[in-house]
Write a protein that holds these residues in place. Structure first.
Motif, mmCIF file in Angstrom:
data_model
loop_
_atom_site.group_PDB
_atom_site.id
_atom_site.type_symbol
_atom_site.label_atom_id
_atom_site.label_comp_id
_atom_site.label_asym_id
_atom_site.label_seq_id
_atom_site.Cartn_x
_atom_site.Cartn_y
_atom_site.Cartn_z
ATOM 1 N N VAL A 26 25.384 43.156 -2.477
ATOM 2 C CA VAL A 26 24.045 42.619 -2.971
ATOM 3 C C VAL A 26 23.518 41.837 -2.187
ATOM 4 O O VAL A 26 24.503 40.577 -1.669
ATOM 5 C CB VAL A 26 24.550 42.364 -4.342
ATOM 6 N N GLY A 27 22.379 41.260 -1.666
ATOM 7 C CA GLY A 27 21.738 40.508 -1.173
ATOM 8 C C GLY A 27 20.316 39.945 -1.686
ATOM 9 O O GLY A 27 19.702 40.771 -2.237
ATOM 10 N N MET A 28 19.610 38.915 -1.051
ATOM 11 C CA MET A 28 18.385 38.748 -1.392
ATOM 12 C C MET A 28 17.484 38.263 -0.307
ATOM 13 O O MET A 28 18.092 37.986 1.076
ATOM 14 C CB MET A 28 18.393 37.424 -2.172
ATOM 15 N N ASP A 29 16.150 38.345 -0.582
ATOM 16 C CA ASP A 29 15.515 38.165 0.817
ATOM 17 C C ASP A 29 15.169 36.519 0.823
ATOM 18 O O ASP A 29 15.729 35.945 0.037
ATOM 19 C CB ASP A 29 13.922 38.760 0.754
ATOM 20 N N GLU A 30 14.700 36.381 1.981
ATOM 21 C CA GLU A 30 14.575 34.676 2.321
ATOM 22 C C GLU A 30 13.629 33.958 1.141
ATOM 23 O O GLU A 30 13.996 33.021 0.833
ATOM 24 C CB GLU A 30 13.986 34.352 3.643
ATOM 25 N N GLU A 31 12.747 34.709 0.527
ATOM 26 C CA GLU A 31 12.065 34.041 -0.545
ATOM 27 C C GLU A 31 12.688 33.713 -1.936
ATOM 28 O O GLU A 31 12.284 32.555 -2.388
ATOM 29 C CB GLU A 31 10.698 35.004 -0.607
ATOM 30 N N TYR A 32 13.495 34.466 -2.085
ATOM 31 C CA TYR A 32 14.500 34.193 -3.206
ATOM 32 C C TYR A 32 15.777 34.101 -3.018
ATOM 33 O O TYR A 32 16.583 35.254 -2.987
ATOM 34 C CB TYR A 32 14.093 35.466 -4.257
ATOM 35 N N PRO A 33 16.498 32.740 -2.472
ATOM 36 C CA PRO A 33 17.792 32.972 -2.145
ATOM 37 C C PRO A 33 18.614 33.272 -3.133
ATOM 38 O O PRO A 33 18.379 32.908 -4.308
ATOM 39 C CB PRO A 33 17.954 31.541 -1.722
ATOM 40 N N LEU A 34 20.013 34.216 -2.931
ATOM 41 C CA LEU A 34 20.796 34.553 -3.915
ATOM 42 C C LEU A 34 21.398 33.481 -4.604
ATOM 43 O O LEU A 34 21.632 33.723 -5.785
ATOM 44 C CB LEU A 34 21.517 35.629 -3.380
ATOM 45 N N GLU A 35 21.483 32.543 -3.993
ATOM 46 C CA GLU A 35 22.054 31.176 -4.615
ATOM 47 C C GLU A 35 21.429 30.747 -5.717
ATOM 48 O O GLU A 35 21.981 30.070 -6.832
ATOM 49 C CB GLU A 35 22.292 29.996 -3.760
ATOM 50 N N GLU A 36 20.017 31.032 -5.925
ATOM 51 C CA GLU A 36 19.513 30.810 -7.071
ATOM 52 C C GLU A 36 19.326 31.867 -8.462
ATOM 53 O O GLU A 36 18.976 31.434 -9.349
ATOM 54 C CB GLU A 36 17.943 30.420 -6.816
ATOM 55 N N VAL A 37 19.972 33.003 -7.904
ATOM 56 C CA VAL A 37 19.982 34.158 -8.913
ATOM 57 C C VAL A 37 21.511 34.025 -9.679
ATOM 58 O O VAL A 37 22.615 33.808 -9.091
ATOM 59 C CB VAL A 37 20.068 35.330 -8.129
ATOM 60 N N VAL A 38 21.374 33.720 -10.891
ATOM 61 C CA VAL A 38 22.610 33.508 -11.767
ATOM 62 C C VAL A 38 22.730 34.807 -12.644
ATOM 63 O O VAL A 38 24.027 35.057 -13.047
ATOM 64 C CB VAL A 38 22.765 32.336 -12.815
ATOM 65 N N ARG A 39 21.670 35.738 -12.667
ATOM 66 C CA ARG A 39 22.138 36.985 -13.818
ATOM 67 C C ARG A 39 21.464 38.501 -12.886
ATOM 68 O O ARG A 39 20.531 38.229 -12.073
ATOM 69 C CB ARG A 39 21.037 36.969 -14.828
ATOM 70 N N ILE A 40 22.376 39.086 -12.611
ATOM 71 C CA ILE A 40 22.272 40.399 -11.717
ATOM 72 C C ILE A 40 22.008 41.491 -12.726
ATOM 73 O O ILE A 40 22.846 41.709 -13.488
ATOM 74 C CB ILE A 40 23.263 40.484 -10.923
ATOM 75 N N VAL A 41 20.970 42.322 -12.595
ATOM 76 C CA VAL A 41 20.809 43.483 -13.188
ATOM 77 C C VAL A 41 21.073 44.673 -12.351
ATOM 78 O O VAL A 41 20.150 44.716 -11.427
ATOM 79 C CB VAL A 41 19.419 43.545 -14.185
ATOM 80 N N VAL A 42 22.004 45.312 -12.525
ATOM 81 C CA VAL A 42 22.136 46.556 -11.772
ATOM 82 C C VAL A 42 21.488 47.798 -12.157
ATOM 83 O O VAL A 42 21.260 47.940 -13.183
ATOM 84 C CB VAL A 42 23.813 46.868 -11.634
ATOM 85 N N PRO A 43 20.418 48.403 -11.126
ATOM 86 C CA PRO A 43 19.718 49.306 -11.729
ATOM 87 C C PRO A 43 20.505 50.520 -11.880
ATOM 88 O O PRO A 43 21.699 50.917 -11.468
ATOM 89 C CB PRO A 43 18.997 49.466 -10.059
ATOM 90 N N SER A 44 19.984 51.228 -12.743
ATOM 91 C CA SER A 44 20.454 52.625 -13.044
ATOM 92 C C SER A 44 20.334 53.776 -12.131
ATOM 93 O O SER A 44 21.282 54.492 -11.832
ATOM 94 C CB SER A 44 20.045 53.011 -14.231
ATOM 95 N N LYS A 45 19.434 53.601 -11.361
ATOM 96 C CA LYS A 45 18.818 54.700 -10.446
ATOM 97 C C LYS A 45 18.413 53.672 -8.878
ATOM 98 O O LYS A 45 17.696 53.005 -8.914
ATOM 99 C CB LYS A 45 17.796 55.479 -10.705
ATOM 100 N N ILE A 46 19.060 54.583 -7.917
ATOM 101 C CA ILE A 46 18.472 54.094 -6.297
ATOM 102 C C ILE A 46 17.948 55.259 -5.649
ATOM 103 O O ILE A 46 19.053 55.897 -5.555
ATOM 104 C CB ILE A 46 19.573 53.237 -5.613
ATOM 105 N N LYS A 47 16.719 55.333 -5.451
ATOM 106 C CA LYS A 47 16.034 56.429 -4.965
ATOM 107 C C LYS A 47 16.451 57.708 -5.397
ATOM 108 O O LYS A 47 16.768 58.703 -4.693
ATOM 109 C CB LYS A 47 16.560 56.450 -3.491
ATOM 110 N N GLY A 48 16.601 57.846 -6.817
ATOM 111 C CA GLY A 48 16.805 59.024 -7.391
ATOM 112 C C GLY A 48 18.078 59.425 -7.683
ATOM 113 O O GLY A 48 18.497 60.252 -8.383
#
Length: 90
Positions: A26-48
């Protein structure tokens, strides 16, 4: 294979069997650094594909405090969430 969700979180994943995906990291783009994320919601689907597996060390050391897993998860591999000292909720 990388895939970025609507929150800017990039999920590296692969196919484990027909119709099922495994999260590898899991990673983040530069606009939203992962260090600022404390809650991760895992998707139920990725590309179907149903997200069925959280891979080994996939979310290790991210500094997250909460992970929300979908009902599609069947397996959580070893050390998937290790070194997240503030992780209180899965």
């Amino acid at each position: 294979m990388p895939w970025t969700d609507e929150n800017g979180i990039t999920w590296t994943w692969d196919i484990v069997e027909e119709g099922k995906a495994r999260i590898l990291s899991v990673g983040m783009d530069e606009e939203y650094p992962l260090e600022e994320v404390v809650r991760i919601v895992v998707p139920s689907k990725i590309k179907g594909y149903d997200v069925a597996v959280i891979g080994e060390s996939a979310m290790a050391g991210l500094g997250i405090s909460e992970v929300v897993l979908p009902d599609t998860i069947e397996t959580i591999d070893d050390c998937a969430f290790e070194k997240n000292q503030f992780l209180d909720f899965i």
